[in-house]
Design a protein around this motif. Structure first.
Motif, PDB file in Angstrom:
ATOM      1  N   ALA A   1     -27.053 -76.805  30.230  1.00 24.14           N
ATOM      2  CA  ALA A   1     -27.204 -75.547  29.508  1.00 24.14           C
ATOM      3  C   ALA A   1     -27.809 -75.738  28.130  1.00 24.14           C
ATOM      4  N   ASP A   2     -28.363 -76.925  27.862  1.00 25.72           N
ATOM      5  CA  ASP A   2     -28.910 -77.170  26.539  1.00 25.72           C
ATOM      6  C   ASP A   2     -30.328 -76.633  26.373  1.00 25.72           C
ATOM      7  N   SER A   3     -30.920 -76.122  27.433  1.00 25.04           N
ATOM      8  CA  SER A   3     -32.272 -75.566  27.295  1.00 25.04           C
ATOM      9  C   SER A   3     -32.213 -74.256  26.531  1.00 25.04           C
ATOM     10  N   VAL A   4     -33.286 -73.927  25.842  1.00 23.40           N
ATOM     11  CA  VAL A   4     -33.348 -72.728  25.011  1.00 23.40           C
ATOM     12  C   VAL A   4     -33.188 -71.474  25.871  1.00 23.40           C
ATOM     13  N   PHE A   5     -33.812 -71.461  27.041  1.00 21.99           N
ATOM     14  CA  PHE A   5     -33.746 -70.278  27.908  1.00 21.99           C
ATOM     15  C   PHE A   5     -32.311 -69.991  28.339  1.00 21.99           C
ATOM     16  N   THR A   6     -31.589 -71.033  28.763  1.00 20.86           N
ATOM     17  CA  THR A   6     -30.220 -70.847  29.234  1.00 20.86           C
ATOM     18  C   THR A   6     -29.323 -70.379  28.097  1.00 20.86           C
ATOM     19  N   GLN A   7     -29.496 -70.935  26.891  1.00 20.23           N
ATOM     20  CA  GLN A   7     -28.690 -70.518  25.752  1.00 20.23           C
ATOM     21  C   GLN A   7     -28.962 -69.062  25.401  1.00 20.23           C
ATOM     22  N   ALA A   8     -30.212 -68.651  25.446  1.00 17.62           N
ATOM     23  CA  ALA A   8     -30.555 -67.266  25.127  1.00 17.62           C
ATOM     24  C   ALA A   8     -29.938 -66.315  26.155  1.00 17.62           C
ATOM     25  N   VAL A   9     -30.009 -66.692  27.446  1.00 16.64           N
ATOM     26  CA  VAL A   9     -29.433 -65.845  28.491  1.00 16.64           C
ATOM     27  C   VAL A   9     -27.917 -65.795  28.319  1.00 16.64           C
TER      28      VAL A   9
ATOM     29  N   ASN B   1     -26.110 -66.329  25.574  1.00 14.98           N
ATOM     30  CA  ASN B   1     -25.745 -65.580  24.374  1.00 14.98           C
ATOM     31  C   ASN B   1     -25.923 -64.081  24.585  1.00 14.98           C
ATOM     32  N   ASP B   2     -27.027 -63.684  25.207  1.00 21.30           N
ATOM     33  CA  ASP B   2     -27.234 -62.264  25.488  1.00 21.30           C
ATOM     34  C   ASP B   2     -26.153 -61.749  26.440  1.00 21.30           C
ATOM     35  N   PHE B   3     -25.789 -62.556  27.423  1.00 21.57           N
ATOM     36  CA  PHE B   3     -24.767 -62.169  28.382  1.00 21.57           C
ATOM     37  C   PHE B   3     -23.411 -62.006  27.684  1.00 21.57           C
ATOM     38  N   ILE B   4     -23.069 -62.962  26.849  1.00 22.72           N
ATOM     39  CA  ILE B   4     -21.795 -62.896  26.131  1.00 22.72           C
ATOM     40  C   ILE B   4     -21.783 -61.705  25.175  1.00 22.72           C
ATOM     41  N   LYS B   5     -22.880 -61.470  24.494  1.00 27.11           N
ATOM     42  CA  LYS B   5     -22.958 -60.311  23.605  1.00 27.11           C
ATOM     43  C   LYS B   5     -22.782 -59.020  24.386  1.00 27.11           C
ATOM     44  N   SER B   6     -23.408 -58.970  25.546  1.00 24.43           N
ATOM     45  CA  SER B   6     -23.287 -57.784  26.396  1.00 24.43           C
ATOM     46  C   SER B   6     -21.846 -57.590  26.859  1.00 24.43           C
ATOM     47  N   LEU B   7     -21.191 -58.691  27.249  1.00 24.21           N
ATOM     48  CA  LEU B   7     -19.788 -58.610  27.666  1.00 24.21           C
ATOM     49  C   LEU B   7     -18.900 -58.110  26.534  1.00 24.21           C
ATOM     50  N   LYS B   8     -19.092 -58.669  25.341  1.00 29.74           N
ATOM     51  CA  LYS B   8     -18.288 -58.242  24.194  1.00 29.74           C
ATOM     52  C   LYS B   8     -18.503 -56.766  23.885  1.00 29.74           C
TER      53      LYS B   8
END
Length: 185
Positions: free
Chosen positions: A25-33, A35-42
């Motif tokens: 999960a250290d790739s930039v794409f996976t982190q962005a997805v 983070n966006d997913f976690i933000k959406s969940l919150k």
């Protein structure tokens, strides 16, 4: 039969790919997805909590041990689960007194004022000893699973003090003021 094998193979491949993606999960794409997913969940959880706030009921008792014929006095507090401020959506708290057999012996409804109420249960003189349960909830909590209700076990037991026979033998028949009294038990 071949369709089932293909479906199983495809499912296994997707599961392996998902695990591999999560491990790397250290790739930039996976982190962005992520983070966006976690933000959406919150954001969704916050919106849900604003629309459907949850109540939490707490009871405070006067004692931990009761005898038949006693009153079980308690105070009830109903709070918003997120802010712990007095609940604004509930005006009534239901309190049930459940026997050791699991049947509801008594039930009362208390009107809340600023999230607080007080009540009591009068135990019968012939109440059977054992572990009773007190259960409390609001109408709002009826929409939630049973595990979120307040429950506490209360012990009811008839206490009988033992009769002790004691005989005192005094050395003298009478004593005056300031005399030492000597007796055998």
């Amino acid at each position: 039969m071949k369709a089932k094998k293909i479906t199983l193979i495809a499912t296994a491949f997707l599961a392996t790919a998902l695990v591999f993606t999560m491990m790397h999960a250290d790739s930039v794409f996976t982190q962005a997805v992520e983070n966006d997913f976690i933000k959406s969940l919150k954001k969704n959880f916050s919106a849900l909590n604003e629309k459907l706030p949850q109540d939490r009921v707490y009871l405070q008792f006067d004692k931990t041990f009761y005898e038949p014929g006693d009153n079980i006095w308690f105070s009830a507090y109903v709070r918003n689960a997120q802010t712990m401020k007095p609940s604004e959506q509930s005006d009534i708290v239901h309190v049930q007194f459940i026997s050791p057999k699991g049947t509801i012996d008594k039930e009362i409804k208390l009107i809340l004022k600023n999230g607080k109420a007080a009540g009591d249960f009068k135990l019968d003189e012939e109440a059977v000893g054992g572990m009773y349960k007190v259960k409390a909830f609001t109408n709002w909590q009826l929409n939630e699973p049973d595990s979120l209700y307040f429950e506490k076990e209360v012990q009811v037991q008839d206490v009988i003090l033992p009769n002790l026979k004691m005989k005192l033998d005094f050395e003298r028949k009478a004593y005056g003021a300031g005399d030492d009294v000597i007796a055998k038990v």
